[in-house]
Design a protein around this motif. Sequence first.
Motif: not given
Length: 399
Positions: A184, A188, A265, A268, A292, A345
């Motif tokens: 999380l 959005i 990433r 993470m 995106q 980020c």
Amino acid sequence: MNFDHILIRYGEISTKGRNRRIFVDRLKRNIKEVLADFPGLDYEGTRDRLYLHLNNERHEEIIERLQYVFGIQSFSLAIKCESDINIIKEKALEAIKSLYQRHDTFKVTAKRANKQFPLDTNELNYQIGSHILINTEDLTVDVKNPTINLRVEVRKEATYLTCYDYKGAGGLPVGSSGKGMLLLSGGIDSPVAGYLSLKRGVELEVIHFFSPPYTSERAKQKVIDLTKELTVFGGSIKLHIVPFTAIQEKIQAQVPENYTMTSTRRMMLKIADILREKQQALALITGESLGQVASQTLESMVAINDVTSTPILRPLITMDKLEIIEIAKQIGTHDISVRPFEDCCTIFTPASPKTKPKLEKVSRFESFVDFDELVMEAVNRVETMIITKNKEDEFSHLF
Ligand code: ATP
Ligand code: MG
């Protein structure tokens, strides 16, 4: 009128064959948790229904909360009475009288689950309907489009009368599909991914990567608030805050700029996967949507995904941003997500990240640094809190 029960109809559960018991038990448990502050309620579950005996508890708040519980197809306020035609007729009249206004129309829809009952559905409809007509004024029958559809369900043990169906949230009971770790951010997308996973029955724990002093306490608060919104749908949620500054600084110093995003990433995912294993979860969940941003191309996914073979759920993968925003608004996370606080980020985002990173290259760049040690250090310093709808109990350094 005295509605004394709420009749809850299960959603997809009904089709789940042998797993039904698990689903029903889970749903019952989730409903009990949501309604824990109504001690007077009695619960009675059957194969395809759950009956809540209200015992004089006020139903308005209960109805409000049930609309968020996954695994419920629909529910109705109900009156329970003996399966005796005279009693049914009286109760039906009582129900209609308390509801109708001048010029209303009605119909009776009887269902006879107990085939031994002496009257069939047509006779039931007729007898109850005429009893109502004789004893009311200004009320007529309309079988096509009535204002009030009085449903009468005659079962062996009892008869239930209902007038209106509330729409349930659908989906599967949270926890019936196992547990996943939701990554999380403050954006959005990821809260929406969490919501959709809860809807398919996945119990969530949440992971957030936090990079003080580049990101502030307010950014952390945003994640706490987002998690709190998600608790509406499935009860309390564990939130793991991972200190990520050292790793991000190392990546900035050691990895060529256009590959920093890919490396970030990957780190993470590595950390999330270690936490997943500790917490005995089965999957990781992200808010990625194809194309995106640079890190969400298929090429990027190949390079990023390489660090784990754990299933990664990406509920938003084929959705447009506008569709995602729409859901975010519906579930109440949108306004929190758009609060203007930095996340780790955005601060480190390179001017032109590689949209088609190569796995061999990123692996080679990382090979010059001992990231494993930094990863373990971050894992050891994770701060975990339990977020409930009204309070967060903090017990730091769980691991
Ligand atoms: P979001 O709106 O969820 O932030 P995004 O479109 O901004 O998504 P990215 O920033 O590329 O996309 O992040 C992709 C996914 O990686 C996020 O949806 C989230 O699951 C995860 N993620 C990104 N940043 C963090 C963070 N700081 N902590 C935890 N997870 C993160
Ligand atoms: Mg983001």
